[in-house]
Design a protein around this motif. Structure first.
Motif, short mmCIF file in Angstrom:
data_model
loop_
_atom_site.label_atom_id
_atom_site.label_comp_id
_atom_site.label_asym_id
_atom_site.label_seq_id
_atom_site.Cartn_x
_atom_site.Cartn_y
_atom_site.Cartn_z
N THR A 58 0.84 -1.19 0.00
CA THR A 58 0.00 0.00 0.00
C THR A 58 0.88 1.24 0.00
O THR A 58 1.76 1.37 0.84
CB THR A 58 -0.91 0.02 1.24
OG1 THR A 58 -1.73 -1.13 1.21
CG2 THR A 58 -1.77 1.27 1.25
N GLN A 81 -5.48 -3.57 -8.51
CA GLN A 81 -4.83 -4.24 -7.39
C GLN A 81 -4.40 -5.65 -7.78
O GLN A 81 -3.31 -6.09 -7.44
CB GLN A 81 -5.80 -4.32 -6.22
CG GLN A 81 -5.39 -3.47 -5.06
CD GLN A 81 -6.58 -3.24 -4.13
OE1 GLN A 81 -7.70 -3.17 -4.57
NE2 GLN A 81 -6.32 -3.15 -2.87
N THR A 87 -2.04 -0.95 -3.71
CA THR A 87 -3.19 -0.18 -3.27
C THR A 87 -2.71 1.24 -3.03
O THR A 87 -1.65 1.43 -2.43
CB THR A 87 -3.73 -0.74 -1.94
OG1 THR A 87 -3.88 -2.15 -2.08
CG2 THR A 87 -5.06 -0.10 -1.59
#
Lengths: 571, 315
Positions: A58, A81, A87
């Motif tokens: 992320t 994703q 992300t």
């Protein structure tokens, strides 16, 4: 007694050593596997980016501009994703940009990625970004994207390294004479006016400031209310950095492009501050005159940005000087309510009635400094670049700007991408787009513009036949009356003058550049006094007082400095 | 000499050993204040540097009192000081007078009206819990020209002929701030006075009644003297905050060019210069430091004055 003490000491040492080793352990691991090179360090050439496993990661991203993050269950976000393992955790700007950025810089608490927006200069000067020169050649799509413009990317920084990757301006395959069709609608500064006002006047096309306000006055008299609420003929937004709506019109009225706070003579490159010149005075005098006629509501100066958007979304604002992206959130509401006649087209007004193109300038490709960067706190620079490289794959790019084939668009017999009216309506709805499309992600990263290798437009919004066929019936008829194709045609297309827009030079200057405090001073002066000048009972004395204060500022030094900077960037 | 020294050393160690429980209890607080209140003071060094965030402390350029010199020669500084003091004094006076008057009036509601008193009190302190952003939204809606209720009422009553642009009139801004503050905090501030009033000996009221005082007489001669020390203590406390004229309300309602001249307080000035302008951290720090020093001086002065008038001192 003594032994117990010794024992305690021993235990303490053991605990400290154990905890230290526990801390260092993962560092050793990571250096063997996925090392994060420090800025400047050359990335090993043999480590091919694609070899990397797609463990989920992320990245946090701050965007120095307004926006909204897509929900987690957005289908395109999910697809991205799956493809990249990445992300993006967005934080969009809320409130005052300078302060938000200032606090971020002071604390050194950066997210992984930064959409620099208008704050590019402050981030650059604070050393917030990783230099990407050594990385870029390892990423084929990114390298292809930026290589032709690499010097422009470098021009932006003092040490001539690539810190900011432009997210707009790289166009592909636009050389067959149909370029205009693939360019997006004009989004820049202009006097924007409701279509219905022009239609009511027999599809007239005002060219001068006087004609424009005369039309507004006549329309206002005939339509004192719109949908039961009082009509607001001309709005002037004037708060914070968005005060360009208040100040920037004079440079266009004499035929200039949007340079921000100065006017540049294209031949001699001489630079002039204009908020105290005749063409500014004439403009504010006109505003003062129409204010007294009631065409400008006094509350326009006390409305904050949200209020401004909300009055626009009621459809009762006839016109304003603004840049389209700044008020489009208000206009979206009008579109989604089907009030197409209340949406806006740009007028290129001038003092002498000649056609002025404002900012409709033939694209010169990437301008440099207009994009995003990877912060020095980024947890994995290579992975972030890998992600951006993947976004430039046509298949992935298509997901973001067209959607999923069969759901959001279809391919017709000729291989053209098309959308049903329903698919188009979905895409035009901002709420739907946020929840179901990838535009929000794409807009913050490097992207393809122009055409894909199969000839289709890189964005649904610029597919020519889409634009023509799916135009609202109102729009189609409206533009036909003028012999136009889209709202952009209201302004003539101008060749690029060869130097970057001054505001973009300005925003990347060093912090201690002498021009900065002078600029702050005049900005403050203008924001503080101009509303009062427009509302003054006695315009001449109010203007004189304002101009007198202006003379206390050393703006000559600012002009000289900017001229120097422009010359440095001419090639 | 030597023995004496080692003796006192031993004594000290002994004392520490004896009180180690107490020291342990105090330690977290000591650490807390050290880390969060004293360590950040280090940042004040910025005010004497040409501070650049990407350089380390040892690479900074020291400029002495330059930023203070710039501060005191900056015409904007005097303007924001004027605004700060002006709004502060309005807030202080209006706040005190209304809260005390409100407490006195509420206190008169006794007997059958007791429930009514409780309802009024609850309603009046509710706004205290609203955030400024909501309060400012309400204020700008109420005062708007475009459908604002105050303009509508004044028009309907025939008191004005044209709608008034409240938010765009510099001469009204301080008063809008003052009365908004009253609206928001009067009820809350009166609680402490009501509490003080309850500690007044009821016998005094009876005595005053026998002496022939009416309601207002009792208020004046019993209630007010009874809460005099509370009033003075609060006045001293609040005087120390005189340079805190507020931040949110001016920031939210006063950012337009029409009232900017009268709306900027020193807090906004520090924020705008410190974070809003490039390279302004040092100047902002200097301005903030100035504010802190003046506040401290005023607090000490007020405490002294309170001592002269023979009231309990705070510090």
């Amino acid at each position: 007694m003594k032994t117990t003490k010794l024992l305690t000491l021993l235990m303490a040492v053991v605990i400290i050593v154990a905890s230290l080793s526990a801390c260092t352990a993962p560092v050793i691991d990571s250096s063997s596997g996925t090392s994060t090179p420090t800025p400047g360090q050359t990335a090993p050439a043999d480590a091919k980016p694609s070899d990397k496993k797609l463990e989920p990661i992320t990245f946090t991203m701050f965007v120095a501009g307004p926006g909204e993050a897509p929900p987690k269950d957005n289908k395109v976000v999910k697809k991205l994703q799956e493809i990249t393992g990445v992300t993006i955790d967005f934080e969009f700007l809320v409130g005052d940009m300078e302060q938000k950025v200032g606090i971020m810089i002071a604390s050194g608490d950066y997210p992984d990625l930064i959409g620099a927006g208008q704050a590019r200069g402050r981030f650059l000067n604070a050393g917030s970004f990783v230099a990407l020169d050594d990385y870029l050649p390892n990423y084929p799509n990114l390298w292809k994207h930026y290589e032709p413009y690499i010097e422009r990317l470098r021009d932006v920084s003092q040490d001539r390294k690539v810190y900011i990757l432009d997210i707009w301006g790289r166009q592909y395959r636009l050389e067959d004479g149909e370029d205009d069709f693939y360019e997006g609608d004009y989004n820049g500064p202009a006097f924007w006016i409701q279509k219905d006002v022009l239609a009511w006047d027999g599809y007239s096309h005002p060219k001068t400031l006087d004609e424009f306000f005369d039309l507004l006055e006549r329309y206002y008299k005939a339509h004192p209310t719109i949908d039961g609420q009082p009509t607001l003929p001309f709005e002037i937004h004037s708060q914070d950095w968005r005060s360009f709506c208040l100040k920037n019109a004079p440079q266009h009225l004499i035929g200039g492009r949007n340079e921000g706070d100065v006017v540049v003579n294209p031949e001699t490159l001489e630079v002039e501050i204009y908020q105290n010149k005749w063409y500014a005075r004439d403009y504010y005098k006109k505003l003062n005159e129409v204010y007294k006629k009631g065409l400008i509501h006094p509350e326009t100066f006390t409305r904050n940005y949200d209020n401004y958007l909300s009055v626009i979304s009621t459809g009762r604002v006839l016109a304003m000087f603004d840049q389209h992206w700044n008020f489009q959130d208000g206009e979206f509401v009008l579109v989604s309510e089907g009030k197409i006649e209340r949406t806006y087209v740009p007028l290129g007004l001038s003092y002498d009635g000649s056609d002025v193109s404002y900012n409709r300038v033939r694209s010169e490709g990437i301008i440099g400094g207009n994009g995003m960067g990877i912060s020095v706190k980024c947890k994995d620079v290579e992975r972030a670049l890998q992600f951006m490289d993947t976004l430039l794959e046509e298949d992935v790019h298509r997901l973001m700007y067209w959607g999923i084939e069969g759901e959001d668009y279809y391919v017709d017999a000729n291989g053209r991408y098309r959308r049903t009216p329903e698919q188009k309506a979905n895409f035009d709805n901002p709420d739907w787009r946020l929840a179901n499309a990838g535009v929000v992600i794409g807009d913050q990263f490097p992207k393809l513009e122009g055409r894909y290798s199969d000839g289709n437009s890189c964005s649904a919004a610029t597919q020519p036949e889409e634009r023509l066929e799916n135009q609202f019936p109102y729009d189609k008829e409206f533009y036909q009356k003028y012999g136009f194709y889209s709202r952009s045609d209201f302004l003539p297309l101008m060749d690029h003058p060869g130097y970057p827009e001054v505001w973009s030079i300005f925003s990347t200057m060093e912090d201690d550049n002498i021009a900065k405090p002078i600029f702050d001073e005049i900005t403050d002066l203008q924001n503080r006094y101009l509303p009062g000048v427009i509302m003054a009972d006695d315009f001449d004395s109010a203007w004189e007082e304002y101009a007198k204060r202006y003379e206390n500022v050393d703006y000559k030094a600012l002009e000289e400095e900017i001229e120097k900077q422009i010359r440095a960037r001419m090639r | 000499m030597k023995t004496k020294n080692s003796n006192s050393k031993k004594e000290f160690i002994n004392q520490v050993r004896k009180q180690k429980g107490l020291i342990l209890i105090a330690a977290p607080f000591f650490i807390y204040f050290f880390v969060f209140s004293y360590l950040p003071l280090w940042g004040l060094t910025m005010a004497f540097q040409n501070y650049k965030p990407h350089l380390s402390f040892f690479e900074q350029e020291w400029v002495g009192l330059l930023h203070f010199k710039n501060l005191f020669t900056d015409p904007d500084f005097y303007r924001v000081m004027r605004n700060t003091l002006g709004m502060s004094i309005i807030n202080l006076v209006l706040g005190f007078v209304t809260a005390i008057a409100f407490a006195l009036l509420l206190n008169e509601l006794t007997g059958k009206l007791y429930n009514f008193k409780r309802i009024v009190q609850t309603i009046s302190y509710m706004p205290h819990f609203l955030s400024w952003i909501i309060v400012c939204g309400l204020v700008s809606n109420i005062l708007a020209m475009d459908g604002g209720i105050l303009n509508e009422i004044l028009l309907a009553l025939g008191l004005i002929k044209e709608k008034i642009h409240f938010m765009g009139k510099p001469e009204l801004f301080w008063w809008i701030v003052g009365f908004t503050n009253v609206w928001k905090s009067m009820g809350w501030n009166s609680i402490i006075y009501l509490a003080a009033i309850t500690s007044i000996d009821p016998a005094l009221y009876e005595a005053a009644a026998i002496d022939g005082y009416g309601r207002f007489g009792r208020m004046w001669h019993v209630t007010l003297p009874g809460i005099k020390s509370t009033i003075i203590v609060l006045l001293i406390l609040n005087a120390g905050w005189i340079l805190n004229a507020g931040f949110e309300i001016q920031y939210i309602l006063g950012t337009n060019g029409l009232v900017l001249d009268v709306s900027e307080t020193i807090d906004i000035f520090v924020l705008k210069r410190g974070f809003g302008r490039s390279g302004g951290f040092a100047f902002g720090t200097a301005a903030g430091m100035f504010k802190t020093v003046v506040s401290a001086v005023i607090l000490i002065l007020c405490n002294k004055i309170a001592g002269w008038v023979d009231e309990e001192r705070l510090v």
